[in-house]
Design a protein around this motif. Structure first.
Motif, PDB file in Angstrom:
ATOM      1  N   ALA A   1      42.151  21.705  34.414  1.00  0.00           N
ATOM      2  CA  ALA A   1      42.281  21.731  35.734  1.00  0.00           C
ATOM      3  C   ALA A   1      43.544  22.083  36.199  1.00  0.00           C
ATOM      4  CB  ALA A   1      42.249  20.045  36.263  1.00  0.00           C
ATOM      5  N   GLY A   2      44.857  22.067  35.586  1.00  0.00           N
ATOM      6  CA  GLY A   2      46.008  22.506  35.940  1.00  0.00           C
ATOM      7  C   GLY A   2      45.797  24.183  35.956  1.00  0.00           C
ATOM      8  N   GLN A   3      45.087  24.763  34.840  1.00  0.00           N
ATOM      9  CA  GLN A   3      44.964  25.994  34.610  1.00  0.00           C
ATOM     10  C   GLN A   3      44.214  26.562  35.929  1.00  0.00           C
ATOM     11  OE1 GLN A   3      42.909  27.202  31.101  1.00  0.00           O
ATOM     12  NE2 GLN A   3      43.889  29.368  31.174  1.00  0.00           N
ATOM     13  N   ALA A   4      43.075  25.983  36.149  1.00  0.00           N
ATOM     14  CA  ALA A   4      42.350  26.487  37.253  1.00  0.00           C
ATOM     15  C   ALA A   4      43.110  26.583  38.515  1.00  0.00           C
ATOM     16  CB  ALA A   4      41.283  25.586  37.600  1.00  0.00           C
ATOM     17  N   ASN A   5      43.982  25.623  38.915  1.00  0.00           N
ATOM     18  CA  ASN A   5      44.906  25.287  40.141  1.00  0.00           C
ATOM     19  C   ASN A   5      45.855  26.545  39.969  1.00  0.00           C
ATOM     20  OD1 ASN A   5      43.650  23.085  41.022  1.00  0.00           O
ATOM     21  ND2 ASN A   5      45.071  21.713  40.019  1.00  0.00           N
ATOM     22  N   LEU A   6      46.353  26.750  38.518  1.00  0.00           N
ATOM     23  CA  LEU A   6      47.319  27.789  38.696  1.00  0.00           C
ATOM     24  C   LEU A   6      46.874  29.322  39.112  1.00  0.00           C
ATOM     25  CD1 LEU A   6      50.283  28.686  37.837  1.00  0.00           C
ATOM     26  CD2 LEU A   6      49.356  28.978  35.428  1.00  0.00           C
ATOM     27  N   LYS A   7      45.660  29.454  38.637  1.00  0.00           N
ATOM     28  CA  LYS A   7      44.956  30.588  38.760  1.00  0.00           C
ATOM     29  C   LYS A   7      44.648  30.944  40.321  1.00  0.00           C
ATOM     30  CE  LYS A   7      42.468  31.583  34.519  1.00  0.00           C
ATOM     31  NZ  LYS A   7      41.223  31.663  33.737  1.00  0.00           N
ATOM     32  N   ALA A   8      44.228  29.729  40.792  1.00  0.00           N
ATOM     33  CA  ALA A   8      43.945  29.705  42.364  1.00  0.00           C
ATOM     34  C   ALA A   8      45.210  30.048  43.117  1.00  0.00           C
ATOM     35  CB  ALA A   8      43.271  28.446  42.768  1.00  0.00           C
ATOM     36  N   ASP A   9      46.301  29.466  42.856  1.00  0.00           N
ATOM     37  CA  ASP A   9      47.717  29.786  43.397  1.00  0.00           C
ATOM     38  C   ASP A   9      48.050  30.922  43.452  1.00  0.00           C
ATOM     39  OD1 ASP A   9      47.501  27.022  44.282  1.00  0.00           O
ATOM     40  OD2 ASP A   9      49.004  26.091  43.086  1.00  0.00           O
ATOM     41  N   LEU A  10      47.953  31.666  41.984  1.00  0.00           N
ATOM     42  CA  LEU A  10      48.338  32.841  41.801  1.00  0.00           C
ATOM     43  C   LEU A  10      47.636  33.941  42.540  1.00  0.00           C
ATOM     44  CD1 LEU A  10      49.250  32.911  37.930  1.00  0.00           C
ATOM     45  CD2 LEU A  10      50.787  33.174  39.782  1.00  0.00           C
ATOM     46  N   SER A  11      46.245  33.831  42.664  1.00  0.00           N
ATOM     47  CA  SER A  11      45.412  34.608  43.345  1.00  0.00           C
ATOM     48  C   SER A  11      45.701  34.485  45.015  1.00  0.00           C
ATOM     49  CB  SER A  11      43.968  34.169  43.095  1.00  0.00           C
ATOM     50  OG  SER A  11      43.074  34.814  44.056  1.00  0.00           O
ATOM     51  N   ASP A  12      45.972  33.306  45.389  1.00  0.00           N
ATOM     52  CA  ASP A  12      46.226  33.376  46.911  1.00  0.00           C
ATOM     53  C   ASP A  12      47.751  33.946  47.218  1.00  0.00           C
ATOM     54  OD1 ASP A  12      44.067  31.769  47.239  1.00  0.00           O
ATOM     55  OD2 ASP A  12      45.183  29.780  47.387  1.00  0.00           O
ATOM     56  N   GLY A  13      48.713  33.989  46.160  1.00  0.00           N
ATOM     57  CA  GLY A  13      49.757  34.599  46.137  1.00  0.00           C
ATOM     58  C   GLY A  13      49.524  36.005  46.265  1.00  0.00           C
ATOM     59  N   ALA A  14      48.836  36.708  45.352  1.00  0.00           N
ATOM     60  CA  ALA A  14      48.580  37.996  45.296  1.00  0.00           C
ATOM     61  C   ALA A  14      47.913  38.478  46.544  1.00  0.00           C
ATOM     62  CB  ALA A  14      47.502  38.348  43.935  1.00  0.00           C
ATOM     63  N   SER A  15      46.997  37.662  47.094  1.00  0.00           N
ATOM     64  CA  SER A  15      46.299  38.234  48.236  1.00  0.00           C
ATOM     65  C   SER A  15      47.401  38.387  49.393  1.00  0.00           C
ATOM     66  CB  SER A  15      45.190  37.194  48.818  1.00  0.00           C
ATOM     67  OG  SER A  15      44.198  37.123  47.535  1.00  0.00           O
ATOM     68  N   ALA A  16      48.215  37.236  49.616  1.00  0.00           N
ATOM     69  CA  ALA A  16      49.370  37.185  50.521  1.00  0.00           C
ATOM     70  C   ALA A  16      50.261  38.212  50.357  1.00  0.00           C
ATOM     71  CB  ALA A  16      50.282  35.923  50.592  1.00  0.00           C
ATOM     72  N   GLY A  17      50.526  38.719  49.201  1.00  0.00           N
ATOM     73  CA  GLY A  17      51.382  39.803  48.992  1.00  0.00           C
ATOM     74  C   GLY A  17      50.776  41.079  49.464  1.00  0.00           C
ATOM     75  N   MET A  18      49.757  41.400  49.177  1.00  0.00           N
ATOM     76  CA  MET A  18      48.753  42.674  49.586  1.00  0.00           C
ATOM     77  C   MET A  18      48.787  42.637  50.998  1.00  0.00           C
ATOM     78  SD  MET A  18      48.207  44.106  46.850  1.00  0.00           S
ATOM     79  CE  MET A  18      46.960  45.285  47.263  1.00  0.00           C
ATOM     80  N   SER A  19      48.569  41.406  51.643  1.00  0.00           N
ATOM     81  CA  SER A  19      48.601  41.400  53.228  1.00  0.00           C
ATOM     82  C   SER A  19      49.655  41.669  53.880  1.00  0.00           C
ATOM     83  CB  SER A  19      47.881  39.890  53.722  1.00  0.00           C
ATOM     84  OG  SER A  19      48.052  39.839  54.881  1.00  0.00           O
ATOM     85  N   ALA A  20      50.674  41.288  53.188  1.00  0.00           N
ATOM     86  CA  ALA A  20      52.175  41.509  53.510  1.00  0.00           C
ATOM     87  C   ALA A  20      52.452  43.222  53.298  1.00  0.00           C
ATOM     88  CB  ALA A  20      53.248  40.718  52.812  1.00  0.00           C
ATOM     89  N   LEU A  21      52.141  43.737  52.239  1.00  0.00           N
ATOM     90  CA  LEU A  21      52.186  45.240  52.172  1.00  0.00           C
ATOM     91  C   LEU A  21      51.383  46.105  53.016  1.00  0.00           C
ATOM     92  CD1 LEU A  21      52.235  45.625  48.156  1.00  0.00           C
ATOM     93  CD2 LEU A  21      53.902  45.843  49.431  1.00  0.00           C
ATOM     94  N   GLY A  22      50.255  45.414  53.324  1.00  0.00           N
ATOM     95  CA  GLY A  22      49.428  46.269  54.668  1.00  0.00           C
ATOM     96  C   GLY A  22      50.183  46.126  55.719  1.00  0.00           C
ATOM     97  N   GLY A  23      50.995  44.865  56.098  1.00  0.00           N
ATOM     98  CA  GLY A  23      51.489  44.716  57.420  1.00  0.00           C
ATOM     99  C   GLY A  23      52.894  45.764  57.469  1.00  0.00           C
ATOM    100  N   LEU A  24      53.340  45.807  56.236  1.00  0.00           N
ATOM    101  CA  LEU A  24      54.717  46.605  56.130  1.00  0.00           C
ATOM    102  C   LEU A  24      54.120  48.274  56.187  1.00  0.00           C
ATOM    103  CD1 LEU A  24      57.626  46.924  55.329  1.00  0.00           C
ATOM    104  CD2 LEU A  24      56.880  47.176  53.023  1.00  0.00           C
ATOM    105  N   ASN A  25      53.041  48.621  55.632  1.00  0.00           N
ATOM    106  CA  ASN A  25      52.528  49.933  55.905  1.00  0.00           C
ATOM    107  C   ASN A  25      52.401  50.068  57.234  1.00  0.00           C
ATOM    108  OD1 ASN A  25      51.714  52.512  55.278  1.00  0.00           O
ATOM    109  ND2 ASN A  25      49.621  51.834  54.709  1.00  0.00           N
ATOM    110  N   GLN A  26      51.679  49.433  58.047  1.00  0.00           N
ATOM    111  CA  GLN A  26      51.421  49.343  59.272  1.00  0.00           C
ATOM    112  C   GLN A  26      52.782  49.825  60.180  1.00  0.00           C
ATOM    113  OE1 GLN A  26      48.642  46.589  60.929  1.00  0.00           O
ATOM    114  NE2 GLN A  26      48.737  47.241  62.966  1.00  0.00           N
ATOM    115  N   ALA A  27      53.609  48.756  60.047  1.00  0.00           N
ATOM    116  CA  ALA A  27      54.821  48.867  60.866  1.00  0.00           C
ATOM    117  C   ALA A  27      55.735  49.856  60.435  1.00  0.00           C
ATOM    118  CB  ALA A  27      55.593  47.564  60.191  1.00  0.00           C
TER     119      ALA A  27
END
Length: 116
Positions: free
Chosen positions: A44-70
């Motif tokens: 269960a902890g491993q699944a939560n960790l994977k989900a959190d890392l995936s969310d972090g990666a998505s947020a990072g990619m979104s930030a990069l897209g915003g940085l590119n646009q800015a």
């Protein structure tokens, strides 16, 4: 059969051995159950960790897209300001050609003197 101290001792030792055997069985069962529960928690902890890392990666990619646009917006603003400056300089040259020539000549003379 008579109860002699030896028979009583044998009986007590037998009961003690049976109790110890049962305690060992219970301890073994408890350890197996604890290991199974720990394995489930780990999964269960491993699944939560994977989900959190995936969310972090998505947020990072979104930030990069915003940085590119800015960055593109800033570049467009700078290009517009540069065009406005060139247009303003061209208008000033058209309005005062002699003064513009004098300023250009003085700037060239000053750069030549500083270059020596």
């Amino acid at each position: 059969m008579s109860t002699t101290p030896t028979n009583t001792l044998k009986q007590d030792l037998g009961d003690c051995g049976g109790s110890l055997k049962q305690a060992a069985t219970d301890a073994s069962s408890a350890l197996r159950n604890a290991a199974a529960a720990a394995a489930e928690e780990l999964k269960a902890g491993q699944a939560n960790l994977k989900a959190d890392l995936s969310d972090g990666a998505s947020a990072g990619m979104s930030a990069l897209g915003g940085l590119n646009q800015a960055g593109h917006e800033q570049m467009d603003e700078l290009l517009d300001k540069g065009k406005d400056l060139v247009d303003s300089a061209a208008d000033m040259i058209r309005e005062r050609p002699l003064a513009s020539f004098g300023v250009a000549f003085a700037a060239g003379w000053l750069i030549a003197k500083l270059g020596r």
